[in-house]
Write a protein that holds these residues in place. Structure first.
Motif, PDB file in Angstrom:
ATOM      1  N   GLY A  99       0.799  -1.215   0.000  1.00 40.33           N
ATOM      2  CA  GLY A  99       0.000   0.000   0.000  1.00 40.33           C
ATOM      3  C   GLY A  99       0.831   1.263   0.000  1.00 40.33           C
ATOM      4  O   GLY A  99       0.308   2.359   0.214  1.00 40.33           O
ATOM      5  N   ALA A 100       2.120   1.132  -0.262  1.00 41.04           N
ATOM      6  CA  ALA A 100       3.007   2.292  -0.297  1.00 41.04           C
ATOM      7  C   ALA A 100       3.124   2.871  -1.700  1.00 41.04           C
ATOM      8  O   ALA A 100       3.836   3.853  -1.907  1.00 41.04           O
ATOM      9  N   GLY A 101       2.436   2.273  -2.664  1.00 45.49           N
ATOM     10  CA  GLY A 101       2.545   2.670  -4.054  1.00 45.49           C
ATOM     11  C   GLY A 101       2.944   1.477  -4.895  1.00 45.49           C
ATOM     12  O   GLY A 101       3.679   0.593  -4.437  1.00 45.49           O
ATOM     13  N   VAL A 102       2.453   1.428  -6.130  1.00 47.39           N
ATOM     14  CA  VAL A 102       2.674   0.264  -6.983  1.00 47.39           C
ATOM     15  C   VAL A 102       4.157  -0.056  -7.136  1.00 47.39           C
ATOM     16  O   VAL A 102       4.607  -1.181  -6.885  1.00 47.39           O
ATOM     17  N   GLU A 103       4.942   0.921  -7.551  1.00 53.95           N
ATOM     18  CA  GLU A 103       6.368   0.683  -7.795  1.00 53.95           C
ATOM     19  C   GLU A 103       7.094   0.301  -6.511  1.00 53.95           C
ATOM     20  O   GLU A 103       7.939  -0.604  -6.504  1.00 53.95           O
ATOM     21  N   ARG A 137      10.737  -7.529  -4.437  1.00 54.88           N
ATOM     22  CA  ARG A 137      11.905  -7.918  -5.237  1.00 54.88           C
ATOM     23  C   ARG A 137      13.177  -7.901  -4.400  1.00 54.88           C
ATOM     24  O   ARG A 137      13.959  -8.866  -4.414  1.00 54.88           O
ATOM     25  N   GLU A 138      13.398  -6.837  -3.653  1.00 59.57           N
ATOM     26  CA  GLU A 138      14.631  -6.712  -2.870  1.00 59.57           C
ATOM     27  C   GLU A 138      14.658  -7.689  -1.696  1.00 59.57           C
ATOM     28  O   GLU A 138      15.721  -8.216  -1.345  1.00 59.57           O
ATOM     29  N   THR A 139      13.510  -7.946  -1.089  1.00 57.07           N
ATOM     30  CA  THR A 139      13.462  -8.900   0.024  1.00 57.07           C
ATOM     31  C   THR A 139      13.763 -10.308  -0.475  1.00 57.07           C
ATOM     32  O   THR A 139      14.540 -11.054   0.145  1.00 57.07           O
ATOM     33  N   ARG A 140      13.187 -10.683  -1.606  1.00 55.27           N
ATOM     34  CA  ARG A 140      13.461 -12.011  -2.160  1.00 55.27           C
ATOM     35  C   ARG A 140      14.914 -12.129  -2.607  1.00 55.27           C
ATOM     36  O   ARG A 140      15.536 -13.181  -2.457  1.00 55.27           O
ATOM     37  N   LYS A 141      15.460 -11.070  -3.163  1.00 54.03           N
ATOM     38  CA  LYS A 141      16.854 -11.088  -3.596  1.00 54.03           C
ATOM     39  C   LYS A 141      17.778 -11.307  -2.405  1.00 54.03           C
ATOM     40  O   LYS A 141      18.756 -12.065  -2.483  1.00 54.03           O
ATOM     41  N   ALA A 194      -0.275  -6.384  -9.171  1.00 56.86           N
ATOM     42  CA  ALA A 194      -0.331  -7.851  -9.223  1.00 56.86           C
ATOM     43  C   ALA A 194       0.580  -8.381 -10.319  1.00 56.86           C
ATOM     44  O   ALA A 194       1.302  -9.369 -10.130  1.00 56.86           O
ATOM     45  N   ARG A 195       0.551  -7.744 -11.472  1.00 57.16           N
ATOM     46  CA  ARG A 195       1.409  -8.177 -12.575  1.00 57.16           C
ATOM     47  C   ARG A 195       2.887  -8.068 -12.186  1.00 57.16           C
ATOM     48  O   ARG A 195       3.681  -8.989 -12.416  1.00 57.16           O
ATOM     49  N   GLY A 196       3.252  -6.941 -11.584  1.00 60.48           N
ATOM     50  CA  GLY A 196       4.643  -6.757 -11.174  1.00 60.48           C
ATOM     51  C   GLY A 196       5.068  -7.719 -10.084  1.00 60.48           C
ATOM     52  O   GLY A 196       6.193  -8.245 -10.098  1.00 60.48           O
ATOM     53  N   LEU A 197       4.172  -7.993  -9.129  1.00 57.93           N
ATOM     54  CA  LEU A 197       4.506  -8.916  -8.045  1.00 57.93           C
ATOM     55  C   LEU A 197       4.668 -10.344  -8.566  1.00 57.93           C
ATOM     56  O   LEU A 197       5.508 -11.100  -8.079  1.00 57.93           O
ATOM     57  N   GLY A 198       3.851 -10.706  -9.563  1.00 54.59           N
ATOM     58  CA  GLY A 198       4.019 -12.021 -10.159  1.00 54.59           C
ATOM     59  C   GLY A 198       5.375 -12.167 -10.822  1.00 54.59           C
ATOM     60  O   GLY A 198       6.019 -13.220 -10.737  1.00 54.59           O
ATOM     61  N   VAL A 248       8.157 -10.709  -9.962  1.00 56.27           N
ATOM     62  CA  VAL A 248       9.265 -10.789  -9.003  1.00 56.27           C
ATOM     63  C   VAL A 248       9.099 -11.952  -8.036  1.00 56.27           C
ATOM     64  O   VAL A 248       9.912 -12.131  -7.129  1.00 56.27           O
ATOM     65  N   GLY A 249       8.040 -12.766  -8.214  1.00 51.56           N
ATOM     66  CA  GLY A 249       7.911 -14.001  -7.442  1.00 51.56           C
ATOM     67  C   GLY A 249       7.283 -13.873  -6.074  1.00 51.56           C
ATOM     68  O   GLY A 249       7.610 -14.657  -5.173  1.00 51.56           O
ATOM     69  N   ALA A 250       6.351 -12.929  -5.880  1.00 49.74           N
ATOM     70  CA  ALA A 250       5.643 -12.832  -4.600  1.00 49.74           C
ATOM     71  C   ALA A 250       4.867 -14.124  -4.341  1.00 49.74           C
ATOM     72  O   ALA A 250       4.252 -14.684  -5.249  1.00 49.74           O
ATOM     73  N   PHE A 251       4.877 -14.583  -3.099  1.00 48.18           N
ATOM     74  CA  PHE A 251       4.159 -15.809  -2.749  1.00 48.18           C
ATOM     75  C   PHE A 251       2.656 -15.571  -2.796  1.00 48.18           C
ATOM     76  O   PHE A 251       1.895 -16.443  -3.223  1.00 48.18           O
ATOM     77  N   TRP A 252       2.206 -14.424  -2.296  1.00 45.80           N
ATOM     78  CA  TRP A 252       0.822 -13.997  -2.490  1.00 45.80           C
ATOM     79  C   TRP A 252       0.711 -12.494  -2.320  1.00 45.80           C
ATOM     80  O   TRP A 252       1.574 -11.849  -1.746  1.00 45.80           O
ATOM     81  N   MET A 253      -0.383 -11.929  -2.862  1.00 47.55           N
ATOM     82  CA  MET A 253      -0.782 -10.560  -2.620  1.00 47.55           C
ATOM     83  C   MET A 253      -2.107 -10.603  -1.868  1.00 47.55           C
ATOM     84  O   MET A 253      -3.062 -11.241  -2.317  1.00 47.55           O
ATOM     85  N   GLU A 254      -2.156  -9.919  -0.733  1.00 44.20           N
ATOM     86  CA  GLU A 254      -3.312 -10.017   0.157  1.00 44.20           C
ATOM     87  C   GLU A 254      -4.110  -8.716   0.184  1.00 44.20           C
ATOM     88  O   GLU A 254      -3.559  -7.624   0.238  1.00 44.20           O
ATOM     89  N   ASP A 255      -5.414  -8.857   0.120  1.00 41.76           N
ATOM     90  CA  ASP A 255      -6.379  -7.775   0.331  1.00 41.76           C
ATOM     91  C   ASP A 255      -6.043  -6.470  -0.388  1.00 41.76           C
ATOM     92  O   ASP A 255      -5.825  -5.432   0.236  1.00 41.76           O
ATOM     93  N   PRO A 256      -6.022  -6.485  -1.731  1.00 43.92           N
ATOM     94  CA  PRO A 256      -5.778  -5.230  -2.437  1.00 43.92           C
ATOM     95  C   PRO A 256      -6.944  -4.257  -2.360  1.00 43.92           C
ATOM     96  O   PRO A 256      -6.748  -3.037  -2.466  1.00 43.92           O
ATOM     97  N   PHE A 257      -8.176  -4.781  -2.161  1.00 44.75           N
ATOM     98  CA  PHE A 257      -9.369  -3.945  -2.243  1.00 44.75           C
ATOM     99  C   PHE A 257     -10.021  -3.725  -0.882  1.00 44.75           C
ATOM    100  O   PHE A 257      -9.894  -4.534   0.029  1.00 44.75           O
TER     101      PHE A 257
END
Length: 406
Positions: A167-171, A178-182, A207-211, A213-222
């Motif tokens: 929720g800090a902004g899309v980018e 990305r940086e945490t997984r790296k 969601a597209r960007g998180l996919g 970079v390999g996010a395990f899940w995205m929770e409660d966007p709405f």
């Protein structure tokens, strides 16, 4: 065995640091404890979600649910649940949260009477530990260097999954994952919770960007309070851009069924202290089992986490996923208030083996944790994207709350 009294106690503990998220800034942990007493001197303990309005939920129990429960058979758990749920007309999700603590306390009583842990009574007797993911009131918005250092500290403790706050902004959200997984490598799952921050087009972009970079899940966007929440979540899940999690703010099996019918989720995240107690959490798990949806229990504080570990142990194994865990420092609700806190070993939570919940309250500690007035999380509401509203700055930290007697 008749119910003779239902007592409620509010406790609070300040956070060491302000916890910033997409939904607001947290300053403390609150818990609403419930004690159900009987005419045979057996009592049960429970926890009800405070809904960020603890005095209101406490009043629901004291003034509406407790009078309905008194005189009922404490071992008739389903009968009491139905009476309280269908008798609390017009009160909606708040009443569901309120009755959760009573239901958990009745399971605690049944465990004490039979000499069995709740997990075994639910069918999870063969499970002695459940895998945890780091969540709750940690890994909030902060400078990247500090966030990565915090994440590494949990990986160094043996945890193999953690959830950062979005929720800090899309980018920015994509960058954080990305940086945490790296840093942590492929052996650690990284989830992200958006805390209801995004519009539809923003949610698709992130969601597209998180996919990617390999996010395990995205929770409660709405925002789950709007009528089209289930439709939007289902539509996004069907796009298969990244696994979608939701359900911590979806109450009872009826609401979960509606979510599944509208397109579903990849992970459902019920919380026994919110969704209607252990009884209702199990019904949600069975719905998920039939739909082949993974169940990753949400948790909050102290006694509530104990209840959810018992629940997690009894989830059908083919859909049992991670259980949320708060590793934050200086947490007396987790460490000091309970006679038998949850044991953590190499990223797993040990399932208690004592009768009922397998723990009691240290009443001297409860009295040292007076409830604080004001907001546990100072919410700022949903904001327009910074792309169009450059004035959308992070909220100022909350002032320290004033303690009052529970």
């Amino acid at each position: 065995m008749k119910i003779t009294a239902v007592e409620t106690y509010l406790v609070s503990a300040p956070l060491d640091v302000i916890w910033n998220t997409g939904i607001g800034s947290g300053t403390r942990r609150d818990e609403l404890l419930v004690v159900v007493r009987t005419d045979e001197n057996v009592y049960g303990l429970g926890s009800s979600y405070h809904a960020h309005a603890p005095l209101a939920v406490k009043a629901l129990i004291d003034e509406k649910l407790a009078p309905m429960a008194i005189g009922e058979d404490a071992l008739d758990i389903q009968g009491v649940w139905e009476k309280l749920h269908y008798g609390s007309v017009y009160l909606g999700a708040a009443a569901v949260s309120a009755l959760s603590g009573i239901d958990i306390a009745l399971w605690d009583i049944l465990g004490k009477v039979t000499g069995q842990p709740i997990a075994r009574l639910l069918g999870g007797g063969g499970v002695d530990r459940v895998v945890a993911y780091i969540g709750c009131m940690v890994l909030g918005h902060k400078p990247m260097e500090d966030l990565l250092a915090e994440a590494k500290s949990y990986a160094d403790m043996g945890f193999k999954a953690l959830k950062v706050r979005g929720g800090a902004g899309v980018e920015r959200d994509i960058e954080v994952v990305r940086e945490t997984r790296k840093l942590l490598g492929p052996g650690v799952d990284v989830m992200i919770d958006m805390n209801a921050s995004y519009s539809w087009p923003e949610a698709v972009r992130v969601a597209r960007g998180l996919g990617e970079v390999g996010a395990f899940w995205m929770e409660d966007p709405f925002d789950y309070t709007v009528a089209n929440h289930h439709d939007d979540v289902g539509r996004l899940t069907k796009m298969a851009l990244v696994p979608i999690a939701s359900g911590g703010n979806v109450y009872t099996r009826y609401d979960v069924r509606n979510l599944f019918e509208r397109g579903g989720v990849d992970f459902i995240t019920p919380d026994a202290v919110k969704c209607g107690g252990i009884s209702e959490a199990m019904k949600v798990a069975h719905l998920a089992s039939a739909a082949n949806v993974l169940v990753a229990p949400h948790t909050l504080n102290g006694l509530g986490q104990v209840a959810n570990v018992h629940f997690a142990a009894a989830i059908p194994s083919h859909v049992r996923a991670h259980v949320e865990w708060d590793p934050g420092s200086n947490n007396p609700l987790r460490d000091d208030m309970l006679t038998n806190p949850i044991k953590v070993v190499d990223g797993f939570l040990k399932v208690p083996t004592g009768p009922g919940l397998g723990t009691d309250l240290k009443w001297d500690v409860v009295r040292q944790l007076p409830f604080s007035t004001g907001e546990e999380i100072k919410g700022h509401g949903k904001r327009r994207s910074r792309r169009w509203n450059q004035s959308a700055a992070a909220p100022a930290p909350s002032k320290a709350a004033e303690p009052v007697n529970a």
